[in-house]
Write a protein that holds these residues in place. Structure first.
Motif, PDB file in Angstrom:
ATOM      1  N   TYR A 116     -32.499 -75.862 -88.921  1.00 26.10           N
ATOM      2  CA  TYR A 116     -32.052 -74.757 -89.768  1.00 26.10           C
ATOM      3  C   TYR A 116     -32.799 -74.752 -91.100  1.00 26.10           C
ATOM      4  N   PHE A 117     -33.143 -75.934 -91.579  1.00 28.80           N
ATOM      5  CA  PHE A 117     -33.794 -76.012 -92.893  1.00 28.80           C
ATOM      6  C   PHE A 117     -35.315 -75.936 -92.821  1.00 28.80           C
ATOM      7  N   PHE A 118     -35.871 -75.501 -91.703  1.00 31.99           N
ATOM      8  CA  PHE A 118     -37.307 -75.229 -91.649  1.00 31.99           C
ATOM      9  C   PHE A 118     -37.534 -73.852 -92.261  1.00 31.99           C
ATOM     10  N   PHE A 119     -38.330 -73.801 -93.318  1.00 34.44           N
ATOM     11  CA  PHE A 119     -38.502 -72.534 -94.011  1.00 34.44           C
ATOM     12  C   PHE A 119     -39.749 -71.786 -93.578  1.00 34.44           C
ATOM     13  N   SER A 120     -40.735 -72.526 -93.081  1.00 35.80           N
ATOM     14  CA  SER A 120     -42.026 -71.874 -92.881  1.00 35.80           C
ATOM     15  C   SER A 120     -42.256 -71.498 -91.418  1.00 35.80           C
ATOM     16  N   LYS A 121     -41.192 -71.436 -90.639  1.00 35.76           N
ATOM     17  CA  LYS A 121     -41.359 -71.033 -89.252  1.00 35.76           C
ATOM     18  C   LYS A 121     -40.305 -69.991 -88.933  1.00 35.76           C
ATOM     19  N   GLU A 122     -40.706 -68.964 -88.217  1.00 34.49           N
ATOM     20  CA  GLU A 122     -39.757 -67.920 -87.875  1.00 34.49           C
ATOM     21  C   GLU A 122     -38.679 -68.468 -86.943  1.00 34.49           C
ATOM     22  N   ARG A 143     -53.973 -77.009-100.814  1.00 36.08           N
ATOM     23  CA  ARG A 143     -55.380 -76.598-100.705  1.00 36.08           C
ATOM     24  C   ARG A 143     -55.520 -75.403 -99.780  1.00 36.08           C
ATOM     25  N   ILE A 144     -54.838 -75.494 -98.641  1.00 39.29           N
ATOM     26  CA  ILE A 144     -54.911 -74.383 -97.682  1.00 39.29           C
ATOM     27  C   ILE A 144     -54.406 -73.100 -98.340  1.00 39.29           C
ATOM     28  N   ALA A 145     -53.270 -73.245 -99.069  1.00 44.14           N
ATOM     29  CA  ALA A 145     -52.677 -72.061 -99.698  1.00 44.14           C
ATOM     30  C   ALA A 145     -53.611 -71.504-100.763  1.00 44.14           C
ATOM     31  N   ARG A 146     -54.276 -72.394-101.510  1.00 43.69           N
ATOM     32  CA  ARG A 146     -55.195 -71.948-102.572  1.00 43.69           C
ATOM     33  C   ARG A 146     -56.347 -71.152-101.998  1.00 43.69           C
ATOM     34  N   LYS A 147     -56.778 -71.544-100.796  1.00 43.13           N
ATOM     35  CA  LYS A 147     -57.907 -70.847-100.183  1.00 43.13           C
ATOM     36  C   LYS A 147     -57.517 -69.429 -99.777  1.00 43.13           C
ATOM     37  N   GLY A 148     -56.242 -69.096 -99.954  1.00 45.13           N
ATOM     38  CA  GLY A 148     -55.832 -67.718 -99.724  1.00 45.13           C
ATOM     39  C   GLY A 148     -55.234 -67.465 -98.356  1.00 45.13           C
ATOM     40  N   LYS A 149     -54.927 -68.512 -97.614  1.00 47.15           N
ATOM     41  CA  LYS A 149     -54.319 -68.299 -96.312  1.00 47.15           C
ATOM     42  C   LYS A 149     -52.846 -67.896 -96.506  1.00 47.15           C
ATOM     43  N   GLU A 150     -52.430 -66.846 -95.805  1.00 45.54           N
ATOM     44  CA  GLU A 150     -51.032 -66.403 -95.896  1.00 45.54           C
ATOM     45  C   GLU A 150     -50.138 -67.467 -95.263  1.00 45.54           C
ATOM     46  N   LEU A 151     -49.163 -67.935 -95.989  1.00 44.52           N
ATOM     47  CA  LEU A 151     -48.218 -68.878 -95.396  1.00 44.52           C
ATOM     48  C   LEU A 151     -46.883 -68.153 -95.220  1.00 44.52           C
ATOM     49  N   TYR A 152     -46.356 -68.236 -94.023  1.00 45.14           N
ATOM     50  CA  TYR A 152     -45.108 -67.532 -93.745  1.00 45.14           C
ATOM     51  C   TYR A 152     -43.927 -68.328 -94.278  1.00 45.14           C
ATOM     52  N   ILE A 153     -42.966 -67.679 -94.939  1.00 41.44           N
ATOM     53  CA  ILE A 153     -41.663 -68.329 -95.123  1.00 41.44           C
ATOM     54  C   ILE A 153     -40.572 -67.348 -94.722  1.00 41.44           C
TER      55      ILE A 153
END
Lengths: 278, 303, 413
Positions: free
Chosen positions: A222-228, C180-190
């Motif tokens: 539940y606390f995984f934020f970066s995965k749909e 580093r990955i995020a700085r390179k401009g890759k979209e990270l999903y939350i």
């Protein structure tokens, strides 16, 4: 909703009457407590009578908030806030400055405050200096310097807590999750022939461990934020939040018990210590 | 008792029924009626002295047995980490622990990590310890270390040395002049820690900073709010646990049942469990009524 | 030789507790010279003395094997006592007792002291010591071979926390990588969080109604993780409030927290380009007494009737009291805490609740800075490692009942 709302500026007659009634009840209670007191001297009886009556008055004043905000509640609230702020300030002085700093800082001061001198330690002077720097924020020009001790405090406590919590609340808890999923497993035949619902039976113990393990894993999901949260992952996450809510429910029940105990405690005080009718 | 019980049941039944009818009709019940109703339930049960028996659950029994089975003269530390707001719940536990340990002739070390615990600790000593155990001598049988600021930091220090944190006891007497401290240097010389509390620092801190690290058995007595969070520590890190008034009442019944001298002792927690139980019934009824009302209103909206 | 033995007996007797002494004393008076002494027990075997690991250099760990007469043989051993001297062949009078009588069956003792040079427990660092162990019966004793020299040493590194170190190292690597990955401009999903998305809307509502926003940081200290997370959200909320030009109220419980909160809010108003609108009195101290604080804040709520209440940080018993009052006056309420015991109250009494880690993540959601997004991703990977470890541990236990992983995680501090 409230009585007398329209007469904010000048108290209505009703409010005046209530105030008079409360004052009269207060006096009667004080006098009767003072005359029936058990203490040795009259003075003590008068004092105790006042204290108990006043405590009962404050309890009832705070309770009156349940009806609505009112002058009695306001009085009790402000008194409480003021007294407690002063209390903590005095306490801070006596337990931190006199209790901890003075015995390590100065023999003269130790004698003055009647605390046994321990030994000189420069750590305490550093702490004292930080304290003084913190107070610098009161000066508009030198306020920025107060950030330094603040940074030290936040930084060291964060570091201190990190290793400790990682260890006790994290590593040990992960270790505690390694439960046997089949308690005392001696083959399927043995399991089915000894099937029972006893609390310390194989079935119940194993089921309990399954719940712990599944609960921990789904809670983490539940606390995984970066995965749909979709598909299997979503299902686990939903199960996770269900388990969290069930935990909350159990916790809530315990707290209701605690709160009612406090109410019972207060009413016991009113009935027993104040009214003496128990 | 029976008159009281019948009156209370009629009152509660009538009140619950009235609220049920109101909510089924879809009317709002003012919250103040609910407050008044709960308050009156508790007051009635108190006035009529309604009581129910308590039997110790294993987790409370374990705490009791731990004190029972220590050899005579063992060193027991009781930490009073609570404030007046928690007193009705955990105060009775403190009384019980003091009675039990002194009746077993253990040496009692009293301390608190809460500023507000100091006065409560003194009260307990004056109201329970001194009148009921006049033979207990200060410095030999019990000692009052008072309050120290520092929270769990204090536990950290006394784990290796009491004298580093407490050069003197609460009355300003040097520890070295107290016979009890002849053989006690640090927490590691203590045979059992009883932590009574419900906040931070409290039972959890004693477990993490003293019990785990010094390998010292710990018994907890705690306000009901935090009890569920402490269950995971039982039985490995906590030998026994008393949760809220119920835990205290169970301990009281255990004490009165096992010791003749405590047969007629004051049992505030047992006395509280009567009103407590009645109030629980009312709360449960409210939860059911609330849900009925909720589902009915949903149905109505659905239509 | 016989004389020496007698001296030793007397020495041991001097250390015995009074009840034992009484019995032995009379026996000794009767038979002191004429009758043979009772047969001594077998001495403790295989004594070792080593530096106690992971400490400040003021302790030595002594171990031994039980005397053959402890649980077997004559079974008359009542206990053990450790002696220490500064030379291997020191005279008996120079051996000092390092322990009280340890009960029979004991095989380990940690002899420790402190650094106070004049104190009774002074324990010298880096100094040669010799140890021997006595096995005691009710009326006699035997002595083991002397072991040593041994020194107590300071330890710079606590081997018990190696796994904590490894985990922290792993986490740092993960964080650096993803940042580093995020700085390179890759979209990270939350994934979306309802409570966070409601923040702007809630402040907007306060603006429409012309009422203040109330922000409560809880009872935590400025060093608690929940409070630190809350500062980050406060900064965001204060900025919005400054833009919308609505009043903000931040009653504080801790003086420290108040100072940090004042700085945070002031900086946020500057960010929003309205430094003049900042009111020093909007962030104020109430009291450090829990329920007095509650009474004070409840009074403020009833009188000011804020349209939006935030309860973010560390909360204790006051959670429900505050949230219930807020619900009574009809505010929109957003709560978040890592105190499991208080979450249930927020869940029932508030419109949105951030549960545990959601609170920590909230500041990232609000700012959407790539660097912070990277940390969220790293945290998720760390959680994945935990899930993996748990699964592996379970599997190991399930398959071969292999307990080594569990031992690893039970290391002491």
């Amino acid at each position: 909703m409230a009585t007398g709302n329209g007469n904010r500026k000048s108290p209505s007659n009703a409010v005046k009457i209530i105030l008079v009634i409360v004052a009269v009840v207060f006096l009667i209670s004080w006098i009767s407590k003072a005359t029936t007191g058990m203490a040795d001297s009259t003075w003590l009886n008068i004092r105790d009578g006042f204290l108990i009556t006043f405590a009962a008055f404050l309890t009832l004043s705070i309770f009156s908030f349940l009806y609505n905000d009112n002058p009695f509640y306001k009085f009790a609230e402000h008194l409480y806030v003021g007294v407690s702020a002063a209390y903590w300030m005095c306490l801070g002085f006596w337990s931190i400055i006199v209790g901890n700093f003075v015995p390590h800082a100065s023999k003269t001061l130790s004698t003055f405050f009647k605390v046994p001198f321990q030994e000189y330690s420069w750590f305490y002077y550093v702490a004292f200096a930080f304290g003084v720097i913190l107070l610098m924020r009161l000066l508009p020009k030198a306020g920025w310097i107060a950030r330094w001790p603040l940074a030290v405090i936040i930084g060291t406590t964060a570091g201190f807590n990190l290793s400790r919590y990682l260890h006790s609340d994290f590593m040990s808890q992960v270790g505690n999750t390694f439960q046997p999923l089949f308690v005392d497993w001696q083959g399927a035949g043995h399991f089915f022939s000894n099937l029972s619902l006893a609390a310390d039976g194989q079935l119940v113990m194993s089921a309990g461990n399954w719940i712990v393990v599944v609960g921990v894993l789904c809670g983490l999901v539940y606390f995984f934020f970066s995965k749909e949260h979709k598909g299997m992952f979503g299902a686990a996450s939903r199960l996770g939040i269900w388990i969290l809510m069930i935990t909350f429910g159990a916790s809530f029940g315990y707290t209701v018990m605690g709160r009612i105990s406090l109410l019972v405690g207060r009413i016991t005080f009113l009935f027993d210590d104040w009214l003496s009718i128990l | 008792m029976s008159v009281g019980l019948i009156t209370s049941v009629v009152f509660i039944g009538g009140g619950v029924l009235w609220i049920l009818v109101q909510s089924v009709k879809g009317r709002d019940v003012d919250r103040r009626w609910i407050f008044l109703f709960i308050g009156s339930t508790v007051a009635l049960a108190l006035l009529f002295h309604i009581r129910f028996g308590e039997k110790a659950t294993p987790i409370v029994k374990a705490a009791f047995n731990q004190i029972e089975n220590l050899p005579e003269g063992a060193s027991v530390l009781i930490a009073f980490d609570y404030d007046p707001a928690m007193e009705p719940e955990v105060g009775p536990m403190a009384d019980c622990f003091i009675r039990h340990t002194l009746a077993r002739k253990h040496k009692l070390f009293l301390m608190t990590l809460w500023a507000t615990g100091q006065a409560l600790m003194t009260n307990t000593v004056e109201d329970v310890l001194k009148p009921e155990f006049p033979e207990a001598e200060y410095g030999t049988d019990y000692v009052n270390l008072g309050y120290k600021v520092g929270g769990f930091g204090v536990i950290n220090v006394v784990l290796s040395d009491f004298r580093a944190m407490y050069p003197t006891d609460a009355h300003g007497t040097l520890l070295d002049s107290l016979p009890m401290f002849n053989k006690v240097r640090s927490l590691r010389d203590i045979d059992l820690i009883i932590s009574i509390g419900g906040g931070t620092p409290g039972v959890k801190e004693w477990v993490l900073f003293a019990g785990n690290r010094g390998n010292i058995p710990i018994v907890g007595g705690t306000a009901a709010v935090v009890a569920p969070l402490l269950y995971p520590y039982y039985p490995r890190q906590l030998v026994g646990l008393l949760g809220g008034t119920k835990g205290a009442a169970e301990y009281e019944s255990e004490l009165t049942g096992n010791y003749d001298r405590f047969k007629d002792m004051d049992t505030p927690a047992l006395r509280m469990m009567g009103p407590q139980t009645m109030a629980h019934v009312v709360v449960m009824a409210f939860i059911i009524i609330g849900n009925i009302a909720y589902f009915r209103s949903r149905k109505r909206e659905g239509k | 030789m016989r004389k020496l033995a007698l001296i030793c007996v007397v020495m041991v007797l001097a250390f015995l507790p009074p009840p034992l002494l009484g019995e032995v004393d009379s026996a000794l008076l009767q038979d002191s010279v004429t009758v043979d002494l009772p047969e001594p027990p077998a001495p403790p075997g295989n004594v070792t003395a080593t530096d106690n690991p992971n400490d400040n250099g003021r302790a030595i760990r002594v171990t031994w094997e039980l005397s053959a007469d402890d649980t077997t043989g004559m079974k008359n051993v009542i206990g053990y006592r450790i002696n220490r001297a500064e030379a291997r062949d020191a005279a008996d009078s120079l051996w000092t007792e390092a322990s009280d009588i340890l009960p029979s069956g004991t095989t380990e003792f940690i002899h420790s002291g402190d650094g106070e040079e004049d104190g009774p427990d002074y324990f010298a660092k880096n100094y040669d010591f010799y140890y021997r162990v006595h096995a005691l019966t009710a009326d006699t004793f035997s002595v083991s071979a002397v072991v040593g020299p041994v020194q107590a040493k300071d330890n710079w590194y606590n081997t018990g926390v190696t796994f904590v170190l490894l985990f922290v190292a792993l986490f740092i690597i993960l964080t650096v990588t993803f940042v580093r990955i995020a700085r390179k401009g890759k979209e990270l999903y939350i994934r979306p969080l309802a409570g966070i998305e409601a923040v702007d809307e809630a402040i907007g509502r306060a603006t429409e109604m012309g009422k203040p926003t109330l922000y409560i940081l809880g009872l935590g200290s400025a060093a608690d993780i929940a409070t630190i997370a809350s500062f980050a959200i406060l900064s965001r909320v204060a900025k919005k409030v400054a833009e919308y030009q609505t009043p903000l109220l931040v009653p504080c419980y801790e003086p420290f927290v108040m100072t940090v909160a004042q700085d945070t809010v002031r900086a946020a108003y500057m960010d929003a380009g309205r430094p003049d609108d900042y009111d020093e009195d909007s962030v104020y101290f109430v009291t450090s007494s829990q329920f007095a604080y509650v009474a004070g804040v409840m009074g403020t709520m009833i009188r000011e009737k804020p349209a939006t209440n935030f309860y973010l940080g560390m909360f204790h018993a006051e959670s429900l009291l505050l949230a219930e009052t807020g619900a009574m006056i009809g505010s929109i309420q957003i709560a978040g805490t890592d105190q499991i015991a208080q979450l249930p109250f927020f869940v029932v009494a508030c419109d949105y609740t951030l549960i545990g880690e959601e609170l920590y993540a909230a500041s990232v959601y609000l700012s959407r800075e790539p660097v912070l997004l990277g940390t969220i991703k790293a945290q998720d990977w760390a959680k994945a490692v935990v899930v993996g470890t748990i699964l592996a541990g379970l599997l190991a236990r399930l398959l071969v009942d292999l307990d080594f992983i569990k031992t690893v995680f039970e290391v002491s501090v």
